[in-house]
Scaffold this motif. Structure first.
Motif, short mmCIF file in Angstrom:
data_model
loop_
_atom_site.label_atom_id
_atom_site.label_comp_id
_atom_site.label_asym_id
_atom_site.label_seq_id
_atom_site.Cartn_x
_atom_site.Cartn_y
_atom_site.Cartn_z
N ALA A 1 11.65 7.44 -7.51
CA ALA A 1 11.09 7.85 -6.22
C ALA A 1 9.78 8.62 -6.43
CB ALA A 1 12.10 8.70 -5.45
N GLN A 2 9.74 9.45 -7.46
CA GLN A 2 8.52 10.19 -7.76
C GLN A 2 7.38 9.25 -8.13
OE1 GLN A 2 7.79 12.42 -11.64
NE2 GLN A 2 8.34 14.12 -10.27
N GLU A 3 7.67 8.24 -8.95
CA GLU A 3 6.63 7.29 -9.33
C GLU A 3 6.15 6.49 -8.12
OE1 GLU A 3 4.97 6.96 -12.03
OE2 GLU A 3 6.09 8.48 -13.13
N ALA A 4 7.08 6.14 -7.22
CA ALA A 4 6.67 5.41 -6.01
C ALA A 4 5.76 6.27 -5.14
CB ALA A 4 7.91 4.98 -5.23
N GLU A 5 6.08 7.57 -5.03
CA GLU A 5 5.24 8.47 -4.24
C GLU A 5 3.88 8.66 -4.90
OE1 GLU A 5 4.43 10.99 -0.96
OE2 GLU A 5 5.87 9.38 -1.37
N ARG B 1 2.40 6.48 -6.74
CA ARG B 1 1.65 5.24 -6.52
C ARG B 1 1.05 5.21 -5.11
NH1 ARG B 1 5.56 2.23 -7.20
NH2 ARG B 1 5.40 1.98 -9.47
N ARG B 2 1.83 5.67 -4.12
CA ARG B 2 1.34 5.67 -2.74
C ARG B 2 0.16 6.63 -2.58
NH1 ARG B 2 1.54 8.61 1.63
NH2 ARG B 2 2.77 10.23 0.61
N ILE B 3 0.29 7.83 -3.14
CA ILE B 3 -0.79 8.81 -3.03
C ILE B 3 -2.04 8.31 -3.75
CG2 ILE B 3 -1.50 11.15 -3.66
CD1 ILE B 3 1.41 12.01 -3.30
N ALA B 4 -1.86 7.73 -4.95
CA ALA B 4 -3.01 7.20 -5.68
C ALA B 4 -3.71 6.10 -4.90
CB ALA B 4 -2.55 6.68 -7.05
N ASP C 1 -15.83 11.38 -9.03
CA ASP C 1 -15.30 11.17 -10.39
C ASP C 1 -13.98 11.91 -10.57
OD1 ASP C 1 -17.46 9.61 -11.01
OD2 ASP C 1 -18.59 11.23 -11.97
N GLU C 2 -13.88 13.11 -10.00
CA GLU C 2 -12.63 13.87 -10.10
C GLU C 2 -11.50 13.18 -9.34
OE1 GLU C 2 -10.11 16.89 -11.36
OE2 GLU C 2 -12.14 16.33 -12.02
N VAL C 3 -11.82 12.63 -8.18
CA VAL C 3 -10.81 11.89 -7.42
C VAL C 3 -10.33 10.68 -8.21
CG1 VAL C 3 -10.44 10.46 -5.37
CG2 VAL C 3 -11.56 12.68 -5.15
N ARG C 4 -11.25 9.98 -8.84
CA ARG C 4 -10.86 8.82 -9.65
C ARG C 4 -10.01 9.23 -10.84
NH1 ARG C 4 -16.88 6.04 -9.45
NH2 ARG C 4 -16.61 4.94 -7.44
N ARG C 5 -10.33 10.39 -11.42
CA ARG C 5 -9.52 10.88 -12.54
C ARG C 5 -8.10 11.23 -12.06
NH1 ARG C 5 -8.18 15.50 -15.40
NH2 ARG C 5 -9.01 16.83 -13.76
N LEU C 6 -8.00 11.83 -10.89
CA LEU C 6 -6.69 12.13 -10.33
C LEU C 6 -5.91 10.86 -10.05
CD1 LEU C 6 -7.55 15.03 -7.83
CD2 LEU C 6 -6.28 15.20 -9.99
N VAL C 7 -6.60 9.84 -9.57
CA VAL C 7 -5.94 8.55 -9.31
C VAL C 7 -5.39 7.98 -10.61
CG1 VAL C 7 -6.33 6.16 -8.62
CG2 VAL C 7 -7.21 8.03 -7.21
N ARG C 8 -6.16 8.06 -11.69
CA ARG C 8 -5.68 7.55 -12.97
C ARG C 8 -4.48 8.35 -13.47
NH1 ARG C 8 -11.25 7.34 -14.10
NH2 ARG C 8 -11.09 9.20 -15.43
N GLU D 1 -3.75 5.75 -1.63
CA GLU D 1 -4.46 6.33 -0.49
C GLU D 1 -5.72 7.06 -0.93
OE1 GLU D 1 -1.86 8.76 1.81
OE2 GLU D 1 -0.61 7.08 2.49
N LEU D 2 -5.64 7.76 -2.06
CA LEU D 2 -6.85 8.42 -2.58
C LEU D 2 -7.92 7.40 -2.91
CD1 LEU D 2 -5.41 11.18 -4.94
CD2 LEU D 2 -6.70 11.54 -2.83
N HIS D 3 -7.50 6.29 -3.51
CA HIS D 3 -8.46 5.26 -3.90
C HIS D 3 -9.05 4.57 -2.68
CE1 HIS D 3 -9.69 1.18 -5.13
NE2 HIS D 3 -10.12 1.78 -6.23
N ASP D 4 -8.18 4.19 -1.73
CA ASP D 4 -8.65 3.40 -0.59
C ASP D 4 -9.35 4.24 0.47
OD1 ASP D 4 -7.57 1.26 -1.88
OD2 ASP D 4 -5.74 1.18 -0.66
N GLU D 5 -8.80 5.43 0.76
CA GLU D 5 -9.34 6.23 1.85
C GLU D 5 -10.40 7.21 1.36
OE1 GLU D 5 -8.58 5.57 4.88
OE2 GLU D 5 -7.03 4.09 4.40
N VAL D 6 -9.98 8.15 0.51
CA VAL D 6 -10.91 9.20 0.07
C VAL D 6 -12.02 8.61 -0.79
CG1 VAL D 6 -11.10 11.38 -1.18
CG2 VAL D 6 -9.06 10.90 0.17
N GLY D 7 -11.67 7.75 -1.73
CA GLY D 7 -12.67 7.17 -2.62
C GLY D 7 -13.72 6.38 -1.86
N GLN D 8 -13.27 5.53 -0.94
CA GLN D 8 -14.23 4.73 -0.18
C GLN D 8 -15.09 5.59 0.73
OE1 GLN D 8 -12.25 1.48 1.77
NE2 GLN D 8 -11.44 0.64 -0.15
N SER D 9 -14.47 6.62 1.33
CA SER D 9 -15.25 7.51 2.20
C SER D 9 -16.33 8.25 1.41
CB SER D 9 -14.33 8.51 2.89
OG SER D 9 -13.39 7.85 3.71
#
Length: 319
Positions: free
Chosen positions: A120-124, A126-129, A174-181, A131-139
């Motif tokens: 469940a933790q890994e699924a969460e 994955r979901r947060i990553a 770059d920090e957001v992308r590092r968090l996503v990774r 959203e960070l990639h699609d929403e925050v990163g693109q914005s």
């Protein structure tokens, strides 16, 4: 508790034996009247021998319960396989067998609950990553493009300020992308464990400035996705602990294949393990190890520092 039980049984036996000796001493049908000194000495000596023998037999009979009590006080479900031989009398052996069966059941339940929680933790993550990639990163990418257009057409004083804001935004992206990774390493899914560990170690060395040595066997077998993820997360947590606590100068990450197992080793040259109790990070690594039936050992090598070693069985890779 066990010591108290021993002394209660011993006291009852002593009362019985003492009463028997008293009867022998003062009953007219058993010894001389009046009691001779030699007879009294023999009877008292016999009582002492019986008490010593009784104590020794009780110690021997209750020894399995003593081992059981010590195991019950120190057992850790994150270190499975701790069992006692069913020795002693029939009742004592039955108690030990019942405890072993209960421990087996608790370990299975703990492993199952840990697996559910970790998945469940890994699924969460994955979901947060995502959203960070699609929403925050693109914005933030859109903001960068807007700042660039504004800076290109702005007069010089304002242009300099816009370029500074653009650089800050780029660093934040770059920090957001590092968090996503860190949350969900896409390279692990796309290129496999070795590439993911290489990327992780390079990122670690770049952010900490520590010397890092990698030793990866070239003939590593195919692993299941769960095993790869556990190996990656344990390496990630180990490197995080090094950066936070070890005060090290050099770290080595090794991955090798031996006897149907894959062994991950993370070693640093810091000040070693200084706390007697494991923290949440180490216990989290043990829970992940249980997920794939792996064994985790955390130790301080003779030359100093800390070594984390995870030994995982090789299983068929999921399609």
């Amino acid at each position: 508790m066990l010591e108290s039980l021993f002394w209660r049984i011993f006291a009852l036996n002593a009362v019985v034996l003492g009463s028997a000796t008293a009867l022998l001493l003062w009953a007219p049908v058993t010894v001389s009247v009046p009691v001779l000194l030699t007879e009294a000495v023999i009877l008292v000596a016999g009582l002492a021998v019986m008490l010593v023998a009784n104590a020794a037999l009780l110690r021997l009979g209750l020894a399995p319960l003593g081992r059981l009590a010590r195991l019950m006080a120190t057992v850790d479900l994150l270190r499975p396989g701790q069992r006692l031989p069913a020795s002693g009398g029939r009742e004592v052996a039955e108690v030990i067998r019942t405890f072993n069966a209960m421990l087996e059941r608790l370990e299975q339940e703990r492993a199952a609950s840990s697996a559910r929680a970790l998945l469940a933790q890994e699924a969460e993550r994955r979901r947060i990553a995502q959203e960070l990639h699609d929403e925050v990163g693109q914005s933030m990418t859109a903001i960068l493009l807007g700042l660039k257009r504004a800076a290109d057409s702005a007069p010089e004083p304002l242009r300099r300020d816009l370029l500074e804001v653009q650089e800050i935004t780029r660093e934040s992206l770059d920090e957001v992308r590092r968090l996503v990774r860190r949350l969900r390493p896409g390279v692990l899914d796309d290129l496999g464990l070795v590439s993911a560990l290489t990327s992780l170690s390079e990122d670690f060395a770049a952010h900490t400035g520590l010397r890092l040595v990698r030793r990866f066997d070239p003939d590593l077998p195919a692993l299941s996705s769960e095993t790869e993820l556990v190996l990656y997360r344990v390496a990630q947590e180990s490197l995080t602990n090094v950066a936070r606590h070890a005060e090290a100068e050099e770290v080595s990450v090794a991955l090798r294949h031996a006897d149907g197992q894959v062994v991950l080793t993370v070693t640093d040259d810091g000040h070693g393990i200084t706390v007697p109790r494991e923290g949440a990070g180490m216990r989290g690594m043990r829970e992940r190890a249980l997920l794939v039936g792996a064994a985790l050992e955390i130790s301080s090598p003779p030359h100093g520092g800390t070594q984390v070693q995870l030994t995982a069985p090789v299983a068929r890779r999921h399609a």
